[in-house]
Scaffold this motif. Structure first.
Motif, mmCIF file in Angstrom:
data_model
loop_
_atom_site.group_PDB
_atom_site.id
_atom_site.type_symbol
_atom_site.label_atom_id
_atom_site.label_comp_id
_atom_site.label_asym_id
_atom_site.label_seq_id
_atom_site.Cartn_x
_atom_site.Cartn_y
_atom_site.Cartn_z
ATOM 1 N N GLU A 1 0.906 -1.053 0.117
ATOM 2 C CA GLU A 1 -0.001 -0.033 0.072
ATOM 3 C C GLU A 1 0.804 1.320 0.059
ATOM 4 O OE1 GLU A 1 -2.413 0.796 3.651
ATOM 5 O OE2 GLU A 1 -1.471 -0.978 4.556
ATOM 6 N N TYR A 2 0.450 2.278 -0.510
ATOM 7 C CA TYR A 2 0.887 3.667 -0.485
ATOM 8 C C TYR A 2 0.496 4.434 0.749
ATOM 9 C CZ TYR A 2 3.578 3.685 -4.924
ATOM 10 O OH TYR A 2 4.401 3.581 -6.175
ATOM 11 N N LYS A 3 1.614 5.164 1.440
ATOM 12 C CA LYS A 3 1.364 6.038 2.340
ATOM 13 C C LYS A 3 1.723 7.523 1.915
ATOM 14 C CE LYS A 3 -0.960 3.574 5.164
ATOM 15 N NZ LYS A 3 -2.580 4.039 5.525
ATOM 16 N N LYS B 1 5.597 9.642 -1.428
ATOM 17 C CA LYS B 1 4.583 8.499 -1.325
ATOM 18 C C LYS B 1 5.510 7.218 -1.091
ATOM 19 C CE LYS B 1 1.558 8.110 -4.634
ATOM 20 N NZ LYS B 1 0.870 8.161 -5.787
#
Lengths: 66, 66, 66, 66, 66, 66, 66, 66, 66, 66, 66, 66
Positions: free
Chosen positions: D6-8, D60
């Motif tokens: 997932e991207y934070k 990102k």
């Protein structure tokens, strides 16, 4: 099953508000096409006079022929 | 010193105006996070009926956990 | 024949509406320049309080010295 | 086999250097997630005083829950 | 009326096909969220060996908490 | 209430570091304007000799006249 | 008159700093080509361990064969 | 320590599938270079006949000389 | 000599594969126009159910009236 | 050592050719500034009549005060 | 069947016209490669003197080894 | 008051010059529509032979039905 949409790209113009410009563009296209969605891709405009601003909204409209 | 912010990306939706759609998105995120700023990154929508347009504004919101 | 325009880039700010923020930016530039057109290139903002949102619209304004 | 990341997206902030701002962002996320890679997508900042500049790096971050 | 969606950004990975990578990303997010739509924003990958390619699809997923 | 900012776009140049190039650009603009924030929009450069690299950072600077 | 340049695109990698990553990319290309200028087009990286970050800078390098 | 990669940009072409077009591009480059990763940056094509579509995938390939 | 092409922009939709979605879009346009080439400019979709994904490919199609 | 350049953004206009429009923009700026380089960032225009086209080239011009 | 093309990216330079700059770039690459198509991706330049402008056109050239 | 424009997107092609390619595209559209403005959005081409280059200019044309 209808499996495609086409895009129409128009510029809606109004002096009241950005929303009015969007509606002007949608109204034009909805006369001939069934509109499924739209995307506003640019906002330009000009000063008509010191009090009045003209909004020009470019819309990409996903639609099908009626 | 708190040295970072995180981004939350949401789509705010309203039929009254673009501003109302932005506020709907901000309200959702402000329930859990302290909002520092936002950026509107796209505007899409659809025609609900001949008189009503739904505005969908994608917001990137810079925030911190409360 | 006047054969060029110059671009001024400003951020107009208002809490009433996006249109008010655009007009704030145009007003500032129109004091010194004759404005031919504008392009809104980004929309950012912040929550002033639970009821009030500040809109910050970046405008590229095509103009000439008066 | 773990088949997704997932991207934070965060903003790391520091006055020492751009690298320090990146590390501040990574440190915050690494407390809860295992970081696989990052991409710096924007660099903004402000002048704190005549000698000091604050760097704000948007990252990102590709990660997985620990 | 639920008036907002949030975006989750993930990377789905598979060796069978691009579609399998997309489904891996969707499956991960659908465990916790109700997915309304997705956008594939990039396609990267690597060669596992002479016969096998790994596809890595970055997805932005519009969703709501279940 | 001051309701607008203007953007100045400059290229700051230095051989010591990227940060030094940013500060050179900020210094130039801060002589005449009060700087509120900046965005680094590109990084270019050239090799001065085998040991020395020149960094050229394009900055968009949000500011007001002093 | 030499009337063209060619672009080489490389990824320079270093753990010391972003500048060191840029110089690693320039050094590789300068072994075979005369470098006229470069543009840094992306910055990615990874955490090697809690203290060490690897910077990966993609460079487009304008050059000519020596 | 090998501290750089270079990018090769190719267009892989196939009529079977997008994946086959990607593999055609990778195969060509892997004859001379060790491929570390790839990014698909555009998809174009043409209709060969009513049944057959040709896919043309532009790949940026991160690699090193073998 | 025919010296121009026009662009039609459509969204092709299918559940089998991305390629099937592309072909659905091409088929619609090829009924009225002679297609010279296409460019896939975005990929969106939705989950129909746990097993089925709908792919929506936006195509810009270079064509001439038959 | 002069360590900064500033950008001026103008629209040069001419009916003879694109090059003439570029030169019109450069001439305007060179009256007050020493021009180091320019980048053409967009080309727009309009039909004056059936034979005559007006070219409008937006230029970003890197310059210093004379 | 030849199933791939490679991209070469060059900057063609000329003072006569933009077209001459494009041809200079194509000529350089055509000495070693068979050119299938090109895309002009940027236009930069500089003033050589009050009468003369140098055009620098960046070309991405789709080609194969001869 | 006519409050909308529509966009037509075409590719104009010519071997004489970029301007001739633009005029070819405008001429095609002006047969059926009243053209208000155009934007050149890409320039591609091919070598017809060692002396001749074909220019392909993609135009977005703002127009109304006559």
């Amino acid at each position: 099953m209808a499996a495609t949409f086409e895009y129409k790209e128009v510029v809606g113009i109004a002096t009241e508000s950005i929303e009015a410009a969007i509606k002007a563009g949608l109204k034009e296209v909805s006369a001939k096409y069934q509109i499924a969605w739209f995307e506003a891709v640019s906002l330009r405009g000009r000063m008509v006079d010191a009090e009045t601003t003209e909004y020009q909204v470019t819309l990409k409209i996903g639609c099908r022929e009626k």
